[in-house]
Write a protein that holds these residues in place. Sequence first.
Motif, PDB file in Angstrom:
ATOM      1  N   ARG A   2       4.116  -7.234  27.029  1.00 25.55           N
ATOM      2  CA  ARG A   2       4.985  -6.089  27.280  1.00 25.55           C
ATOM      3  C   ARG A   2       6.431  -6.491  27.038  1.00 25.55           C
ATOM      4  NH1 ARG A   2       4.629  -4.044  33.019  1.00 25.55           N
ATOM      5  NH2 ARG A   2       4.775  -6.283  33.437  1.00 25.55           N
ATOM      6  N   THR A   5      11.641  -1.900  24.893  1.00 28.01           N
ATOM      7  CA  THR A   5      11.596  -1.452  23.506  1.00 28.01           C
ATOM      8  C   THR A   5      12.598  -0.328  23.292  1.00 28.01           C
ATOM      9  OG1 THR A   5       9.233  -1.989  23.446  1.00 28.01           O
ATOM     10  CG2 THR A   5      10.097  -0.620  21.655  1.00 28.01           C
ATOM     11  N   GLU A  10      16.081   5.576  22.588  1.00 28.07           N
ATOM     12  CA  GLU A  10      15.326   5.709  23.837  1.00 28.07           C
ATOM     13  C   GLU A  10      14.763   4.352  24.256  1.00 28.07           C
ATOM     14  OE1 GLU A  10      15.175   8.476  25.634  1.00 28.07           O
ATOM     15  OE2 GLU A  10      16.456   9.452  24.148  1.00 28.07           O
ATOM     16  N   SER A  12      11.924   2.121  26.520  1.00 28.81           N
ATOM     17  CA  SER A  12      10.602   2.142  27.144  1.00 28.81           C
ATOM     18  C   SER A  12      10.125   0.708  27.317  1.00 28.81           C
ATOM     19  CB  SER A  12       9.606   2.920  26.278  1.00 28.81           C
ATOM     20  OG  SER A  12       9.373   2.247  25.047  1.00 28.81           O
ATOM     21  N   SER A  14       6.864  -1.300  26.316  1.00 27.77           N
ATOM     22  CA  SER A  14       5.726  -1.078  25.426  1.00 27.77           C
ATOM     23  C   SER A  14       5.019  -2.388  25.111  1.00 27.77           C
ATOM     24  CB  SER A  14       6.187  -0.422  24.116  1.00 27.77           C
ATOM     25  OG  SER A  14       6.900   0.769  24.362  1.00 27.77           O
ATOM     26  N   ARG A  43      21.260  -0.442  22.273  1.00 29.13           N
ATOM     27  CA  ARG A  43      20.537   0.776  22.625  1.00 29.13           C
ATOM     28  C   ARG A  43      21.168   1.999  21.965  1.00 29.13           C
ATOM     29  NH1 ARG A  43      19.554   3.207  28.772  1.00 29.13           N
ATOM     30  NH2 ARG A  43      18.049   4.821  28.160  1.00 29.13           N
ATOM     31  N   GLU A 293      14.565   0.851  32.461  1.00 27.44           N
ATOM     32  CA  GLU A 293      15.484   1.956  32.230  1.00 27.44           C
ATOM     33  C   GLU A 293      16.468   2.095  33.387  1.00 27.44           C
ATOM     34  OE1 GLU A 293      15.496   6.566  30.605  1.00 27.44           O
ATOM     35  OE2 GLU A 293      13.611   5.637  31.236  1.00 27.44           O
TER      36      GLU A 293
END
Length: 315
Positions: A2, A5, A10, A12, A14, A43, A293
């Motif tokens: 993991r 990402t 955006e 996340s 992942s 980002r 996040e």
Amino acid sequence: MRAVTIKDGELSVSEHPDPTPGAGEVLVRVRAAGLNGADMMQRRGRYPAPPGAPQDIPGLELAGEVLARGPGAKRFKEGDRVMGIVSGGGQAELAVVHERILMAVPERLSWVQAGGTPEVFTTAHDAVFTQAGLQVGECLLIHGGAGGVGTAAIQLGRAAGARVTATVRNPDHRDKVAQLGAQVIEPEGFGEHGPFDVILELVGAINLAENVSSLEIGGRITVIGIGAGAKGELNLGALMAKRGAIHASTLRARPLEAKALTARAVERSVLPLLASGAAQVPVAHEFPLAAAEQAYDRFAAGGKLGKIVLRMDGR
């Protein structure tokens, strides 16, 4: 594995394929990874990773255990605690890092502290000493003293025998920053507290004119942060009158050899301070990987003292 990402701005967490170490590289099980301003810019699509680094996995620093070694890798063995700066990909459960960039983690540092150490202490040491050549007894001004690089630079300057002054906008943080070894002042009117032999600029061009006017003769300005603006008017005559110099740099895009040199400098001058407790790693907040996040949002909100760090173990 993991990993944090970035896709189309955006964020996340992942799944990604597990990386494999190449020649001179090691596979690290990442335990913690710090957040930095470059991650915020990446980002927003304003700071892409250099060639060869993951383009969609942010993270410029990490700490963890060596899981495996690639061909020719000999500096560390499986199970060793290591930390280092990377060009990207640090905010993941696994990462491949060239062994020459890695450093041993001092025993007294937790994983979270270690994860927030490499970028800020390497950046601070390189800017203040390698570039600006701070000497014993000189006056060092640090703009943005409550941030990760700021708190690192304060401690390194104090340990080197300099007189350290730091601007801190948030009054709630001034006492704690002062405890690190700086005279803390408000950003407005900072030049009244000069002259300064070295100025570490972490804020931006808004300070340019007053930086120059508050330099000591032969003073040096090192610019490593431009969040408050990248463009300003420079009075070359004033800079000449001070026989001053302005340096500016980033770490991320430097070649392997250059990054390895910064790691060796940190091993010699910084790790002993961390190992003895003479320097510390202030951590403002820690978040599990699943809450990446929220961690980014907290960084973007500002007003923190020290580092924001992601824990990869999920606890």
